[in-house]
Design a protein around this motif. Structure first.
Motif, PDB file in Angstrom:
ATOM      1  N   GLU A   1      39.289  10.686  93.546  1.00 20.00           N
ATOM      2  CA  GLU A   1      40.751  10.603  93.674  1.00 20.00           C
ATOM      3  C   GLU A   1      41.151  10.181  95.087  1.00 20.00           C
ATOM      4  N   PRO A   2      42.116   9.251  95.175  1.00 20.79           N
ATOM      5  CA  PRO A   2      42.552   8.797  96.491  1.00 20.79           C
ATOM      6  C   PRO A   2      43.536   9.780  97.137  1.00 20.79           C
ATOM      7  N   TRP A   3      43.681   9.652  98.458  1.00 21.20           N
ATOM      8  CA  TRP A   3      44.687  10.395  99.243  1.00 21.20           C
ATOM      9  C   TRP A   3      44.488  11.894  99.205  1.00 21.20           C
ATOM     10  N   SER A   4      43.246  12.330  98.948  1.00 20.90           N
ATOM     11  CA  SER A   4      42.991  13.763  98.905  1.00 20.90           C
ATOM     12  C   SER A   4      41.824  14.081  99.844  1.00 20.90           C
ATOM     13  N   PRO A   5      42.132  14.356 101.106  1.00 18.77           N
ATOM     14  CA  PRO A   5      41.063  14.573 102.094  1.00 18.77           C
ATOM     15  C   PRO A   5      40.200  15.775 101.719  1.00 18.77           C
ATOM     16  N   LYS A   6      38.904  15.646 101.935  1.00 17.34           N
ATOM     17  CA  LYS A   6      37.943  16.735 101.699  1.00 17.34           C
ATOM     18  C   LYS A   6      37.326  17.121 103.029  1.00 17.34           C
ATOM     19  N   VAL A   7      37.088  18.397 103.209  1.00 13.73           N
ATOM     20  CA  VAL A   7      36.500  18.886 104.465  1.00 13.73           C
ATOM     21  C   VAL A   7      34.982  18.878 104.346  1.00 13.73           C
ATOM     22  N   ALA A   8      34.316  18.244 105.331  1.00 14.00           N
ATOM     23  CA  ALA A   8      32.851  18.186 105.314  1.00 14.00           C
ATOM     24  C   ALA A   8      32.226  18.941 106.476  1.00 14.00           C
ATOM     25  N   GLY A   9      33.054  19.518 107.355  1.00 11.10           N
ATOM     26  CA  GLY A   9      32.489  20.285 108.454  1.00 11.10           C
ATOM     27  C   GLY A   9      33.527  20.692 109.476  1.00 11.10           C
ATOM     28  N   ASP A  10      33.192  21.698 110.261  1.00 14.26           N
ATOM     29  CA  ASP A  10      34.072  22.210 111.313  1.00 14.26           C
ATOM     30  C   ASP A  10      33.362  22.129 112.654  1.00 14.26           C
ATOM     31  N   ILE A  11      34.055  21.591 113.649  1.00 10.34           N
ATOM     32  CA  ILE A  11      33.556  21.547 115.025  1.00 10.34           C
ATOM     33  C   ILE A  11      34.608  22.293 115.841  1.00 10.34           C
ATOM     34  N   ASN A  12      34.339  23.571 116.124  1.00  7.21           N
ATOM     35  CA  ASN A  12      35.355  24.442 116.733  1.00  7.21           C
ATOM     36  C   ASN A  12      36.659  24.320 115.921  1.00  7.21           C
ATOM     37  N   ASP A  13      37.774  23.952 116.531  1.00 10.87           N
ATOM     38  CA  ASP A  13      39.047  23.909 115.802  1.00 10.87           C
ATOM     39  C   ASP A  13      39.291  22.581 115.088  1.00 10.87           C
ATOM     40  N   MET A  14      38.315  21.709 115.150  1.00 13.60           N
ATOM     41  CA  MET A  14      38.478  20.360 114.590  1.00 13.60           C
ATOM     42  C   MET A  14      37.777  20.306 113.230  1.00 13.60           C
ATOM     43  N   GLN A  15      38.261  19.425 112.362  1.00 21.02           N
ATOM     44  CA  GLN A  15      37.575  19.247 111.083  1.00 21.02           C
ATOM     45  C   GLN A  15      37.140  17.807 110.871  1.00 21.02           C
ATOM     46  N   PHE A  16      35.979  17.667 110.258  1.00 22.12           N
ATOM     47  CA  PHE A  16      35.446  16.384 109.817  1.00 22.12           C
ATOM     48  C   PHE A  16      35.843  16.284 108.355  1.00 22.12           C
ATOM     49  N   LYS A  17      36.715  15.312 108.041  1.00 26.47           N
ATOM     50  CA  LYS A  17      37.188  15.148 106.667  1.00 26.47           C
ATOM     51  C   LYS A  17      36.816  13.769 106.155  1.00 26.47           C
ATOM     52  N   MET A  18      36.797  13.633 104.840  1.00 30.07           N
ATOM     53  CA  MET A  18      36.504  12.350 104.220  1.00 30.07           C
ATOM     54  C   MET A  18      37.586  12.086 103.188  1.00 30.07           C
ATOM     55  N   VAL A  19      38.038  10.832 103.125  1.00 26.70           N
ATOM     56  CA  VAL A  19      39.124  10.521 102.200  1.00 26.70           C
ATOM     57  C   VAL A  19      38.934   9.115 101.641  1.00 26.70           C
ATOM     58  N   LYS A  20      39.330   8.935 100.386  1.00 28.60           N
ATOM     59  CA  LYS A  20      39.387   7.598  99.787  1.00 28.60           C
ATOM     60  C   LYS A  20      40.849   7.165  99.714  1.00 28.60           C
ATOM     61  N   LEU A  21      41.083   5.922 100.075  1.00 31.25           N
ATOM     62  CA  LEU A  21      42.454   5.394 100.087  1.00 31.25           C
ATOM     63  C   LEU A  21      42.558   4.243  99.093  1.00 31.25           C
ATOM     64  N   ARG A  22      43.613   4.255  98.324  1.00 29.77           N
ATOM     65  CA  ARG A  22      43.925   3.120  97.438  1.00 29.77           C
ATOM     66  C   ARG A  22      45.432   2.974  97.373  1.00 29.77           C
ATOM     67  N   GLY A  23      45.940   1.809  97.803  1.00 29.68           N
ATOM     68  CA  GLY A  23      47.381   1.586  97.769  1.00 29.68           C
ATOM     69  C   GLY A  23      48.043   1.992  99.072  1.00 29.68           C
ATOM     70  N   GLU A  24      49.315   2.368  98.989  1.00 24.71           N
ATOM     71  CA  GLU A  24      50.081   2.682 100.194  1.00 24.71           C
ATOM     72  C   GLU A  24      50.402   4.166 100.243  1.00 24.71           C
ATOM     73  N   PHE A  25      50.328   4.737 101.432  1.00 24.21           N
ATOM     74  CA  PHE A  25      50.624   6.160 101.603  1.00 24.21           C
ATOM     75  C   PHE A  25      52.097   6.315 101.982  1.00 24.21           C
ATOM     76  N   VAL A  26      52.416   7.256 102.807  1.00 27.62           N
ATOM     77  CA  VAL A  26      53.784   7.554 103.178  1.00 27.62           C
ATOM     78  C   VAL A  26      53.872   7.524 104.714  1.00 27.62           C
ATOM     79  N   TRP A  27      54.967   7.000 105.232  1.00 30.84           N
ATOM     80  CA  TRP A  27      55.196   7.046 106.684  1.00 30.84           C
ATOM     81  C   TRP A  27      55.325   8.503 107.123  1.00 30.84           C
ATOM     82  N   HIS A  28      54.590   8.843 108.186  1.00 28.47           N
ATOM     83  CA  HIS A  28      54.680  10.219 108.694  1.00 28.47           C
ATOM     84  C   HIS A  28      54.146  10.249 110.123  1.00 28.47           C
ATOM     85  N   HIS A  29      54.321  11.385 110.770  1.00 31.00           N
ATOM     86  CA  HIS A  29      53.649  11.626 112.045  1.00 31.00           C
ATOM     87  C   HIS A  29      53.234  13.092 112.080  1.00 31.00           C
TER      88      HIS A  29
END
Lengths: 121, 121
Positions: free
Chosen positions: A16-44
């Motif tokens: 499924e696209p646009w659904s990030p998965k967590v693959a690891g934690d480095i202190n407070d940071m996360q390593f995520k993986m995501v599949k993208l298809r099409g257009e997402f949403v403007w954000h910050h």
């Protein structure tokens, strides 16, 4: 024992696209993986910087100042506060590195918001 | 304007082993790149977790419990406090993700300590 992770193997576990998965934690940071298809949403993101590293396909990151095209082996760091909108004309696989507190849709809440991303590893 | 980084291009800019270069900041975390040749030094990091992602070549990470071999496209996260020693029989290119405070030799100070890593981007 500390164990390793194979990135291609993990990308093979979901579709499924646009659904990030967590693959690891480095202190407070996360390593995520995501599949993208099409257009997402403007954000910050108010506080979180966000790194996008393309593994497969091509990612277009739209900024208010213009687009940046990313091919495999390229990354970009979007500083907090900077509006962006990811677009993938064809399926694209991306590694994300960002603080654990990062919400995928940032300041926007809609049907694409994933508040509790699934863990792969 | 936010600009992208090509990982292969940055690896082409330096040659010396065991000298991590900074390629970007994600909040308090840094994206570093390093070339490995030969054996490093046993060490641990008191507070910092450390991600090793292999881009080219093969990395052997020695732990007190045994070795882990990493091929391109594989990563491992070494939790803080865990002793490790990186070894590369042949040259290996690695991406590191770790807090900005991380010293390459951790609790050890010797001729391989790089207190102020050079910036590539």
């Amino acid at each position: 024992m500390v164990s390793k992770v194979n990135i291609a193997e993990l990308f093979g576990r979901f579709n499924e696209p646009w659904s990030p998965k967590v693959a690891g934690d480095i202190n407070d940071m996360q390593f995520k993986m995501v599949k993208l298809r099409g257009e997402f949403v403007w954000h910050h993101h108010e506080r979180e910087d966000e790194l996008f590293l393309v593994v497969r396909g091509q990612l277009r990151l739209r900024f208010r100042e213009g687009d940046v095209l990313l091919d495999p082996g390229e990354f970009i760091i979007v500083p907090h506060g900077v509006e962006h909108c990811p677009v993938a004309a064809e399926e694209c696989e991306v590694i994300l590195l960002e603080p654990r507190t990062t919400l995928n849709t940032g300041n926007v809440q809609n049907e694409r918001t994933v508040a509790h991303p699934e863990r792969l590893a």
